[in-house]
Design a protein around this motif. Structure first.
Motif, PDB file in Angstrom:
ATOM      1  N   LEU A 251     -20.493  -2.393  17.673  1.00 17.50           N
ATOM      2  CA  LEU A 251     -20.692  -1.541  16.502  1.00 17.50           C
ATOM      3  C   LEU A 251     -19.453  -1.551  15.613  1.00 17.50           C
ATOM      4  N   ASP A 252     -18.279  -1.555  16.223  1.00 23.77           N
ATOM      5  CA  ASP A 252     -17.036  -1.597  15.447  1.00 23.77           C
ATOM      6  C   ASP A 252     -16.914  -2.918  14.689  1.00 23.77           C
ATOM      7  N   LEU A 253     -17.331  -4.019  15.311  1.00 23.68           N
ATOM      8  CA  LEU A 253     -17.291  -5.317  14.637  1.00 23.68           C
ATOM      9  C   LEU A 253     -18.155  -5.296  13.376  1.00 23.68           C
ATOM     10  N   LEU A 254     -19.355  -4.761  13.479  1.00 20.58           N
ATOM     11  CA  LEU A 254     -20.229  -4.690  12.318  1.00 20.58           C
ATOM     12  C   LEU A 254     -19.700  -3.732  11.261  1.00 20.58           C
ATOM     13  N   GLU A 255     -19.014  -2.689  11.696  1.00 17.98           N
ATOM     14  CA  GLU A 255     -18.420  -1.760  10.738  1.00 17.98           C
ATOM     15  C   GLU A 255     -17.337  -2.461   9.929  1.00 17.98           C
ATOM     16  N   ARG A 256     -16.524  -3.290  10.600  1.00 14.46           N
ATOM     17  CA  ARG A 256     -15.456  -4.023   9.916  1.00 14.46           C
ATOM     18  C   ARG A 256     -16.011  -5.160   9.067  1.00 14.46           C
ATOM     19  N   SER A 257     -17.036  -5.818   9.567  1.00 21.67           N
ATOM     20  CA  SER A 257     -17.552  -7.012   8.890  1.00 21.67           C
ATOM     21  C   SER A 257     -19.058  -7.084   9.074  1.00 21.67           C
TER      22      SER A 257
ATOM     23  N   ALA B 299     -20.927 -10.203  10.085  1.00 22.01           N
ATOM     24  CA  ALA B 299     -20.780 -10.757  11.430  1.00 22.01           C
ATOM     25  C   ALA B 299     -22.110 -10.803  12.166  1.00 22.01           C
ATOM     26  N   LEU B 300     -23.151 -10.245  11.561  1.00 28.73           N
ATOM     27  CA  LEU B 300     -24.490 -10.388  12.127  1.00 28.73           C
ATOM     28  C   LEU B 300     -24.966 -11.832  12.023  1.00 28.73           C
ATOM     29  N   TYR B 301     -24.356 -12.613  11.126  1.00 28.14           N
ATOM     30  CA  TYR B 301     -24.821 -13.968  10.847  1.00 28.14           C
ATOM     31  C   TYR B 301     -23.716 -15.000  11.088  1.00 28.14           C
ATOM     32  N   ARG B 302     -24.148 -16.249  11.162  1.00 31.64           N
ATOM     33  CA  ARG B 302     -23.225 -17.354  11.427  1.00 31.64           C
ATOM     34  C   ARG B 302     -22.111 -17.445  10.390  1.00 31.64           C
ATOM     35  N   ASP B 303     -22.429 -17.113   9.116  1.00 31.48           N
ATOM     36  CA  ASP B 303     -21.421 -17.232   8.055  1.00 31.48           C
ATOM     37  C   ASP B 303     -20.498 -16.028   7.983  1.00 31.48           C
ATOM     38  N   GLY B 304     -20.599 -15.137   8.955  1.00 28.55           N
ATOM     39  CA  GLY B 304     -19.803 -13.919   8.921  1.00 28.55           C
ATOM     40  C   GLY B 304     -18.411 -14.057   9.485  1.00 28.55           C
ATOM     41  N   GLY B 305     -17.990 -15.271   9.804  1.00 26.87           N
ATOM     42  CA  GLY B 305     -16.660 -15.488  10.348  1.00 26.87           C
ATOM     43  C   GLY B 305     -16.722 -16.179  11.691  1.00 26.87           C
ATOM     44  N   PRO B 306     -15.591 -16.552  12.255  1.00 33.68           N
ATOM     45  CA  PRO B 306     -15.579 -17.303  13.518  1.00 33.68           C
ATOM     46  C   PRO B 306     -16.087 -16.510  14.718  1.00 33.68           C
ATOM     47  N   VAL B 307     -16.083 -15.175  14.609  1.00 36.00           N
ATOM     48  CA  VAL B 307     -16.637 -14.317  15.659  1.00 36.00           C
ATOM     49  C   VAL B 307     -17.845 -13.606  15.070  1.00 36.00           C
ATOM     50  N   HIS B 308     -19.022 -13.811  15.657  1.00 38.64           N
ATOM     51  CA  HIS B 308     -20.226 -13.210  15.109  1.00 38.64           C
ATOM     52  C   HIS B 308     -21.267 -13.017  16.210  1.00 38.64           C
ATOM     53  N   LEU B 309     -22.318 -12.286  15.870  1.00 37.40           N
ATOM     54  CA  LEU B 309     -23.352 -11.958  16.846  1.00 37.40           C
ATOM     55  C   LEU B 309     -24.353 -13.095  17.000  1.00 37.40           C
ATOM     56  N   THR B 310     -24.941 -13.169  18.173  1.00 35.41           N
ATOM     57  CA  THR B 310     -26.093 -14.014  18.461  1.00 35.41           C
ATOM     58  C   THR B 310     -27.076 -13.181  19.275  1.00 35.41           C
TER      59      THR B 310
ATOM     60  N   TRP C 172     -20.715 -13.145  20.218  1.00 33.61           N
ATOM     61  CA  TRP C 172     -20.948 -11.845  20.833  1.00 33.61           C
ATOM     62  C   TRP C 172     -22.462 -11.737  20.980  1.00 33.61           C
ATOM     63  N   ASP C 173     -22.935 -12.076  22.145  1.00 34.01           N
ATOM     64  CA  ASP C 173     -24.365 -12.251  22.369  1.00 34.01           C
ATOM     65  C   ASP C 173     -25.033 -10.944  22.775  1.00 34.01           C
ATOM     66  N   VAL C 174     -26.190 -10.687  22.185  1.00 33.67           N
ATOM     67  CA  VAL C 174     -27.021  -9.538  22.535  1.00 33.67           C
ATOM     68  C   VAL C 174     -28.177 -10.093  23.362  1.00 33.67           C
ATOM     69  N   GLN C 175     -28.194  -9.763  24.645  1.00 40.48           N
ATOM     70  CA  GLN C 175     -29.116 -10.383  25.584  1.00 40.48           C
ATOM     71  C   GLN C 175     -30.210  -9.399  26.001  1.00 40.48           C
ATOM     72  N   TYR C 176     -31.446  -9.830  25.822  1.00 39.48           N
ATOM     73  CA  TYR C 176     -32.601  -9.064  26.270  1.00 39.48           C
ATOM     74  C   TYR C 176     -33.126  -9.653  27.572  1.00 39.48           C
ATOM     75  N   LEU C 177     -33.839  -8.840  28.318  1.00 45.49           N
ATOM     76  CA  LEU C 177     -34.497  -9.274  29.544  1.00 45.49           C
ATOM     77  C   LEU C 177     -35.995  -9.212  29.282  1.00 45.49           C
ATOM     78  N   LEU C 178     -36.667 -10.375  29.311  1.00 41.00           N
ATOM     79  CA  LEU C 178     -38.085 -10.474  28.985  1.00 41.00           C
ATOM     80  C   LEU C 178     -38.844 -11.055  30.166  1.00 41.00           C
ATOM     81  N   ARG C 179     -40.081 -10.558  30.352  1.00 41.67           N
ATOM     82  CA  ARG C 179     -40.892 -10.997  31.487  1.00 41.67           C
ATOM     83  C   ARG C 179     -42.170 -11.677  30.992  1.00 41.67           C
TER      84      ARG C 179
END
Length: 209
Positions: free
Chosen positions: A40-46, A49-60, A141-148
């Protein structure tokens, strides 16, 4: 944030309310509330960062996909990284739903759809550094779901793709008479941090049996 040419407007960032809510829900995931706060702090700063073009550190977004009995896990061969890993990747421009992004990646890379989410939100938030093969990306910074899946692996075929030329179900059975899961069937070349992830998520799969 990635630089922009002078006079070029900064790409618009959509409303991130849903993403923030999903990350807040991840406070109860196996990675815990402090990791959720870091995201959450990463998104607040940038916000980009939700996307690939948001810098070298971003979410997936990615998903650990298990079959209905929870005895098999779906893996894909990552062409660029040259390793076996769970399906996942970057959010597309304009996507504002981490779970839908993870499900899209699963469908694109394995052909699987109509999967049941295990738990109330993300199962784990996982940070990992990247090699030079990933270009300007330095950390995901990966957001991982568990799917069945809706049936046993034998009844749920996987489909390869251009991005993931090989896909397979891998046995992930309970250890007879012992706590935990057997990871001995993970193929050679499995990404190094996946066994730790599977070990952490095993209790969530077992709780849903």
């Amino acid at each position: 944030m990635a630089p922009h040419a002078e006079g070029t407007p900064e790409p618009a960032v959509p409303n991130l309310g849903l993403v923030r809510a999903q990350l807040a829900a991840a406070a109860s995931s196996v990675s815990g509330p402090q990791r959720a706060k870091e995201y959450l702090d990463l998104l607040e700063r940038s916000p980009r960062a939700l996307y690939r073009d948001g810098g070298p550190v971003h979410l997936t977004a990615s998903a650990i996909v298990v079959d209905a009995p929870g005895e098999q896990v779906a893996l894909v061969w990552h062409r660029k990284g040259e390793f076996w890993v769970q399906p996942g990747g970057h959010l597309e421009p304009g996507e504002i739903d981490l779970e839908l992004a993870a499900r899209r990646e699963v469908a694109e890379e394995t052909g699987l759809e109509e999967l049941e989410r295990v738990g109330d939100g993300p199962a784990m938030l996982h940070q990992h550094d990247l090699s030079a093969a990933f270009g300007r990306c330095r950390a995901h910074w990966d957001v991982q779901y568990l799917l069945r899946a809706p049936a046993p692996a034998s009844a749920v075929p996987l489909r390869a793709s251009d991005e993931s030329p090989k896909v397979r179900w891998v046995p992930w059975p309970r250890r007879p008479g012992r706590a935990g899961r057997d990871l001995s069937a993970l193929p050679a070349g499995t990404v190094a941090d996946l066994p730790e992830t599977l070990a952490a998520l095993a209790r969530l799969v077992d709780a849903q049996r």
